[in-house]
Design an enzyme around this catalytic site. Structure first.
Site, PDB file in Angstrom:
ATOM      1  N   LYS A 152       0.837  -1.223   0.000  1.00 31.23           N
ATOM      2  CA  LYS A 152       0.000   0.000   0.000  1.00 31.23           C
ATOM      3  C   LYS A 152       0.859   1.255   0.000  1.00 31.23           C
ATOM      4  CE  LYS A 152      -3.963  -2.226   2.227  1.00 31.23           C
ATOM      5  NZ  LYS A 152      -3.343  -3.512   2.598  1.00 31.23           N
TER       6      LYS A 152
HETATM    7  P1  OMP Z   1      -8.030 -11.173   6.300  1.00 32.45           P
HETATM    8  O1  OMP Z   1      -9.058 -10.229   6.826  1.00 32.45           O
HETATM    9  O2  OMP Z   1      -7.303 -11.922   7.384  1.00 32.45           O
HETATM   10  O3  OMP Z   1      -8.549 -12.071   5.224  1.00 32.45           O
HETATM   11  O4  OMP Z   1      -6.861 -10.264   5.648  1.00 32.45           O
HETATM   12  C1  OMP Z   1      -7.120  -9.289   4.673  1.00 32.45           C
HETATM   13  C2  OMP Z   1      -5.842  -8.853   4.033  1.00 32.45           C
HETATM   14  O5  OMP Z   1      -6.144  -7.960   2.953  1.00 32.45           O
HETATM   15  C3  OMP Z   1      -4.893  -8.080   4.943  1.00 32.45           C
HETATM   16  O6  OMP Z   1      -3.568  -8.352   4.539  1.00 32.45           O
HETATM   17  C4  OMP Z   1      -5.210  -6.625   4.662  1.00 32.45           C
HETATM   18  O7  OMP Z   1      -4.091  -5.778   4.871  1.00 32.45           O
HETATM   19  C5  OMP Z   1      -5.591  -6.666   3.185  1.00 32.45           C
HETATM   20  N1  OMP Z   1      -6.580  -5.651   2.728  1.00 32.45           N
HETATM   21  C6  OMP Z   1      -7.767  -5.506   3.402  1.00 32.45           C
HETATM   22  O8  OMP Z   1      -8.095  -6.233   4.342  1.00 32.45           O
HETATM   23  N2  OMP Z   1      -8.645  -4.522   3.008  1.00 32.45           N
HETATM   24  C7  OMP Z   1      -8.393  -3.703   1.964  1.00 32.45           C
HETATM   25  O9  OMP Z   1      -9.221  -2.878   1.634  1.00 32.45           O
HETATM   26  C8  OMP Z   1      -7.208  -3.871   1.244  1.00 32.45           C
HETATM   27  C9  OMP Z   1      -6.349  -4.890   1.585  1.00 32.45           C
HETATM   28  C10 OMP Z   1      -5.256  -5.175   0.639  1.00 32.45           C
HETATM   29  O10 OMP Z   1      -4.842  -4.232  -0.068  1.00 32.45           O
HETATM   30  O11 OMP Z   1      -4.859  -6.298   0.472  1.00 32.45           O
END
Ligand code: OMP
Length: 275
Positions: free
Chosen positions: A95
């Site tokens: 990011k």
């Molecule tokens: P879980 O919620 O464990 O499935 O993880 C979600 C992953 O996606 C994490 O690594 C967050 O940093 C990332 N993420 C989001 O959760 N929301 C977003 O809007 C964007 C991201 C991302 O860019 O990957």
């Protein structure tokens, strides 16, 4: 091969839209890995080996490595993925967002140091902050658009000239920034109505969709809103629900086997609604 071509080939070969997120939290590691100097590498490698045939991509989250001075293990994981599963794209979730000169260094970090196929970037500082990533013509820049977290609405939902800001981001990326066809957008599974809005604006551009699993996003609504005409177009990410699928009740099951089971269930749930 470009990131976009690699992703399209991976969607086809794997018959999966599941992106496995690598967010290694050592506090949640199994006992036999606790205290080991290369625990992060070994944990991620086991997850990768258990899920590679079920996934269309892997997404390591850099903060989980950097916070523990474990960038060397992230390098090793990215190298392992490149060498062992060269058909699967690696999306470095960093990011990034900064002025052009600094962004050039972030781009080198993502694409040279870690050898990632794509990186997540923040559009808040505008085109010149994203342009250095686009200089790497065979790599991808995946731009935050409508993020999965509740606070995403604070700015992304602001009404700008009659439309929420995230729609301006989608249009800007699709119509102005994506001159080399290497961009994607991040849209959270927690907001399926907005996924549909973004899809309508950007055509077949790949969407990275986090928010199923631990964040509770609805798989059916996500797939219905985000799929392209050929039933793909999405990397639907799940991290914690796969990485830490093993619960205390499943005493006999190995953590990687539990992760595999969760990944298969998620892939199959997604595929049920692809059409
Ligand atoms: P879980 O919620 O464990 O499935 O993880 C979600 C992953 O996606 C994490 O690594 C967050 O940093 C990332 N993420 C989001 O959760 N929301 C977003 O809007 C964007 C991201 C991302 O860019 O990957």
């Amino acid at each position: 091969m470009t990131f976009i071509d690699k992703l399209a080939a991976a969607w086809k070969a794997s018959n999966s839209l599941l992106c496995v997120g690598l967010d290694p939290d050592i506090a949640r590691f199994p006992a036999h890995l606790q205290g080991q100097p290369d625990a992060i590498f070994r944990f991620c490698k086991s997850i990768i080996d258990a899920t590679a045939d079920i996934a269309c991509a892997f997404k390591p989250q850099i903060a989980y490595f950097a916070a523990l001075r474990a960038e060397d293990q992230l390098e090793a994981i990215c190298r392992y993925l490149r060498e062992t599963y060269p058909a699967l794209p690696v999306v470095l979730d960093a990011k990034r967002g900064d002025i052009g000169a600094t962004a050039e260094q972030y781009a080198r970090e993502a694409f040279e140091r870690y050898g990632a196929d794509a990186v997540t970037v923040n559009p808040y500082m505008g085109f010149d902050s994203v342009a250095p990533y686009l200089e790497w013509k065979d790599r991808g820049a995946i731009v935050l658009c409508r993020t999965s977290n509740p606070g995403g609405s604070d700015l992304q939902f602001l009404n700008v000239e009659g439309k929420p800001l995230y729609q301006h981001v989608a249009r800007l990326v699709a119509e102005k920034w994506n001159t080399n066809g290497q961009c994607g957008l991040v849209v959270g599974a927690t907001f399926p109505a907005e996924i549909a809005q973004v899809r309508a604006i950007v055509g077949d551009m790949p969407l990275l969709i986090p928010g199923i699993g631990a964040q509770g996003g609805d798989v059916q609504a996500t797939v219905a809103a985000g799929r392209t005409a050929n039933g793909s177009g999405m990397m639907i990410n799940s991290s914690r629900a796969i990485l830490y699928a093993k619960t205390d009740e499943q005493k006999g099951e190995d953590f990687a086997a539990a992760a595999r089971r969760a990944a298969i269930e998620t892939r199959d749930a997604i595929n049920r609604f692809r059409g």
